[in-house]
Design a protein around this motif. Sequence first.
Motif, PDB file in Angstrom:
ATOM      1  N   LYS A 129       6.837   3.692 -10.407  1.00 39.27           N
ATOM      2  CA  LYS A 129       7.078   2.740  -9.337  1.00 39.27           C
ATOM      3  C   LYS A 129       7.800   3.436  -8.191  1.00 39.27           C
ATOM      4  O   LYS A 129       8.595   4.344  -8.401  1.00 39.27           O
ATOM      5  CB  LYS A 129       7.928   1.576  -9.855  1.00 39.27           C
TER       6      LYS A 129
ATOM      7  N   ARG B 286      13.333   2.306  -5.058  1.00 39.53           N
ATOM      8  CA  ARG B 286      13.883   1.229  -4.241  1.00 39.53           C
ATOM      9  C   ARG B 286      14.772   1.827  -3.152  1.00 39.53           C
ATOM     10  O   ARG B 286      15.540   2.749  -3.400  1.00 39.53           O
ATOM     11  CB  ARG B 286      14.704   0.261  -5.103  1.00 39.53           C
TER      12      ARG B 286
ATOM     13  N   ASN C  80       3.256  -2.967   4.465  1.00 40.02           N
ATOM     14  CA  ASN C  80       3.953  -3.051   3.177  1.00 40.02           C
ATOM     15  C   ASN C  80       3.705  -4.386   2.500  1.00 40.02           C
ATOM     16  O   ASN C  80       3.622  -4.474   1.268  1.00 40.02           O
ATOM     17  CB  ASN C  80       5.451  -2.832   3.369  1.00 40.02           C
ATOM     18  N   SER C  81       3.576  -5.444   3.299  1.00 43.92           N
ATOM     19  CA  SER C  81       3.285  -6.764   2.747  1.00 43.92           C
ATOM     20  C   SER C  81       1.910  -6.783   2.088  1.00 43.92           C
ATOM     21  O   SER C  81       1.729  -7.357   1.004  1.00 43.92           O
ATOM     22  CB  SER C  81       3.353  -7.816   3.859  1.00 43.92           C
TER      23      SER C  81
ATOM     24  N   ILE D 251       0.300  -4.092   0.888  1.00 46.07           N
ATOM     25  CA  ILE D 251       0.382  -3.245  -0.304  1.00 46.07           C
ATOM     26  C   ILE D 251       1.016  -4.001  -1.467  1.00 46.07           C
ATOM     27  O   ILE D 251       0.518  -3.954  -2.601  1.00 46.07           O
ATOM     28  CB  ILE D 251       1.188  -1.966   0.003  1.00 46.07           C
ATOM     29  N   GLU D 252       2.087  -4.719  -1.199  1.00 44.66           N
ATOM     30  CA  GLU D 252       2.761  -5.481  -2.251  1.00 44.66           C
ATOM     31  C   GLU D 252       1.843  -6.546  -2.834  1.00 44.66           C
ATOM     32  O   GLU D 252       1.790  -6.738  -4.055  1.00 44.66           O
ATOM     33  CB  GLU D 252       4.026  -6.133  -1.682  1.00 44.66           C
ATOM     34  N   ALA D 253       1.101  -7.237  -1.963  1.00 40.44           N
ATOM     35  CA  ALA D 253       0.177  -8.263  -2.432  1.00 40.44           C
ATOM     36  C   ALA D 253      -0.920  -7.672  -3.311  1.00 40.44           C
ATOM     37  O   ALA D 253      -1.296  -8.251  -4.334  1.00 40.44           O
ATOM     38  CB  ALA D 253      -0.437  -8.999  -1.241  1.00 40.44           C
TER      39      ALA D 253
ATOM     40  N   GLU E 204      -0.738  -4.873  -5.099  1.00 42.26           N
ATOM     41  CA  GLU E 204      -0.180  -4.358  -6.352  1.00 42.26           C
ATOM     42  C   GLU E 204       0.237  -5.467  -7.302  1.00 42.26           C
ATOM     43  O   GLU E 204       0.261  -5.268  -8.514  1.00 42.26           O
ATOM     44  CB  GLU E 204       0.997  -3.425  -6.042  1.00 42.26           C
ATOM     45  N   GLN E 205       0.545  -6.638  -6.771  1.00 41.23           N
ATOM     46  CA  GLN E 205       0.975  -7.744  -7.616  1.00 41.23           C
ATOM     47  C   GLN E 205      -0.175  -8.650  -8.032  1.00 41.23           C
ATOM     48  O   GLN E 205      -0.003  -9.527  -8.877  1.00 41.23           O
ATOM     49  CB  GLN E 205       2.048  -8.572  -6.894  1.00 41.23           C
TER      50      GLN E 205
ATOM     51  N   ALA F  12      -4.362 -10.928   0.657  1.00 42.39           N
ATOM     52  CA  ALA F  12      -3.391  -9.877   0.971  1.00 42.39           C
ATOM     53  C   ALA F  12      -3.218  -9.726   2.474  1.00 42.39           C
ATOM     54  O   ALA F  12      -2.106  -9.502   2.962  1.00 42.39           O
ATOM     55  CB  ALA F  12      -3.841  -8.551   0.357  1.00 42.39           C
TER      56      ALA F  12
ATOM     57  N   ASP G  78       0.692 -13.455   5.256  1.00 42.93           N
ATOM     58  CA  ASP G  78       1.713 -13.521   6.303  1.00 42.93           C
ATOM     59  C   ASP G  78       1.296 -14.470   7.421  1.00 42.93           C
ATOM     60  O   ASP G  78       2.122 -15.179   8.002  1.00 42.93           O
ATOM     61  CB  ASP G  78       1.961 -12.132   6.894  1.00 42.93           C
TER      62      ASP G  78
ATOM     63  N   ALA H 115      -3.089   2.756  -1.452  1.00 44.70           N
ATOM     64  CA  ALA H 115      -2.928   1.496  -2.177  1.00 44.70           C
ATOM     65  C   ALA H 115      -4.286   0.844  -2.423  1.00 44.70           C
ATOM     66  O   ALA H 115      -4.526   0.247  -3.475  1.00 44.70           O
ATOM     67  CB  ALA H 115      -2.018   0.544  -1.409  1.00 44.70           C
TER      68      ALA H 115
END
Length: 202
Positions: free
Chosen positions: A3, A6, A73-74, A76-78, A80-81, A95, A99, A136
């Motif tokens: 991961k 952070r 980044n939003s 990418i996070e969507a 990956e989750q 994704a 937003d 990603a």
Amino acid sequence: MSKPKRPTLTERRTEELRIAIARKAVEIFVADGDTSATIERIAEAAGVSQRTFYRHFPVKEDVVRPLFRASSNSVIEALEQASDDGEPVEVLVTAWTSDLIHGGLGDFERRFLTLMVSTPQYRLRWLEVDDELCDAMIRFLERRQLLGDHPLHRSLPAYLIVQATRHVFEYWIKSGSHEDIADLLRDAFRMVLAGTRAPAAG
């Protein structure tokens, strides 16, 4: 796959300042209808010194990067989750539009993006940040077994999806279209994913 690390508190605060400066710059750009505002004016509006501005943004055009990167980044996070059994096209649409659903894409945002598309130096920053999405996207497609074995077949669909997304947004902005952006993205993703099957050898 490890991961990503952070960010530290200092890193988070630095990024918050960068975004605050970026937002002030964008407010000025949109109010003026162009990107000619000086660094001195942007720094004063953001409540920072010109020295601080330059510490975060070596050239003025870099000031929009934090906003594009936050959006990237939003996405990418969507990705990956997202559940691995979700329908790929719908996951991709969500994704890129989540937003927009929460924050909307009103007149202010549209005028900002119009400036970015029509000003080469700023459009370049958009292109550079978008390229960061490709890794990603490869991971997303790989998890769904939508990539071939050849290195080119593994990377090309990801790059095509990122390029198609940008093309859809640029079309939507330049044309003044009132079409649903989600529907436009959905059509584009279907077209790209329909061609992900690698060609037969020979």
